[in-house]
Design a protein around this motif. Sequence first.
Motif, PDB file in Angstrom:
ATOM      1  N   LYS A 168      -5.484  -5.484   5.439  1.00 16.77           N
ATOM      2  CA  LYS A 168      -6.804  -5.581   4.803  1.00 16.77           C
ATOM      3  C   LYS A 168      -6.721  -6.310   3.465  1.00 16.77           C
ATOM      4  O   LYS A 168      -7.759  -6.666   2.891  1.00 16.77           O
ATOM      5  N   ASP A 185       0.361   6.979   4.290  1.00 16.67           N
ATOM      6  CA  ASP A 185      -0.460   8.143   4.590  1.00 16.67           C
ATOM      7  C   ASP A 185       0.477   9.321   4.843  1.00 16.67           C
ATOM      8  O   ASP A 185       1.164   9.375   5.869  1.00 16.67           O
ATOM      9  N   PRO A 239       0.827  -1.201   0.000  1.00 19.70           N
ATOM     10  CA  PRO A 239       0.000   0.000   0.000  1.00 19.70           C
ATOM     11  C   PRO A 239       0.867   1.259   0.000  1.00 19.70           C
ATOM     12  O   PRO A 239       2.067   1.195   0.301  1.00 19.70           O
ATOM     13  N   GLN A 287      -1.950  -1.277   8.641  1.00 25.18           N
ATOM     14  CA  GLN A 287      -3.410  -1.420   8.657  1.00 25.18           C
ATOM     15  C   GLN A 287      -3.944  -1.681   7.259  1.00 25.18           C
ATOM     16  O   GLN A 287      -4.806  -2.544   7.056  1.00 25.18           O
ATOM     17  N   ARG A 288      -3.427  -0.936   6.294  1.00 24.26           N
ATOM     18  CA  ARG A 288      -3.863  -1.130   4.907  1.00 24.26           C
ATOM     19  C   ARG A 288      -3.392  -2.480   4.370  1.00 24.26           C
ATOM     20  O   ARG A 288      -4.131  -3.168   3.664  1.00 24.26           O
TER      21      ARG A 288
END
Length: 197
Positions: A159, A142, A139, A155-156
């Motif tokens: 998923k 941020d 990913p 976290q990404r």
Amino acid sequence: MLKLSLIIPYYNTYDYTIKLLKELRLQKTDEVEVILVDDGCNETRFDEFTEFKIIHKEHKGACAAWNEGIRQATGKYIGFIDSDDMIMMNYVDELIKAIDLELADEILFDWVDFDHNYVVIHPTARAIWKAVYRREIVPFFDETYVHHTDVPFQQRLHKTPHTMFRLNKPLYVYRSYREGSISWLRRQGLLKNPGES
């Protein structure tokens, strides 16, 4: 396609980074690319490393530098190295062997805490440099985060369904305490993410 892209964001850590690049020069093969993203320092002393991809960009922080490296990466797998850390002499060799064996989408490994001199076996740690990742599952970061940048990345990542495998070998050397580092500044209360009081 190359087998492994290694991304290093650089910001005013020359004395550490030059040692890291010299070690990577010894380990690099035609199957590996090293991408150093100079985050606004306009550092020219790395120009001798013509075998590496050196990217100079406007200073926007570590997450933006990581993201630029991801965009430039062409390897089957992507790995991340902090510019003030070190790697073991078998780092690249062991990772290429694991990639060739198609062990998993995320290949984790142990590491050495340089400042406390012990091996860390902690596959659930949030550090992004504890593994290499198949590029399809990586990913973007941020860019609003200035510390704990690994948290939204992990976290990404979690998923996205993917397989994991851990090598029972220490391949990375982490400086857990360096005055002036992001971790050090956070502990001193000098860095905050948006929304933190």
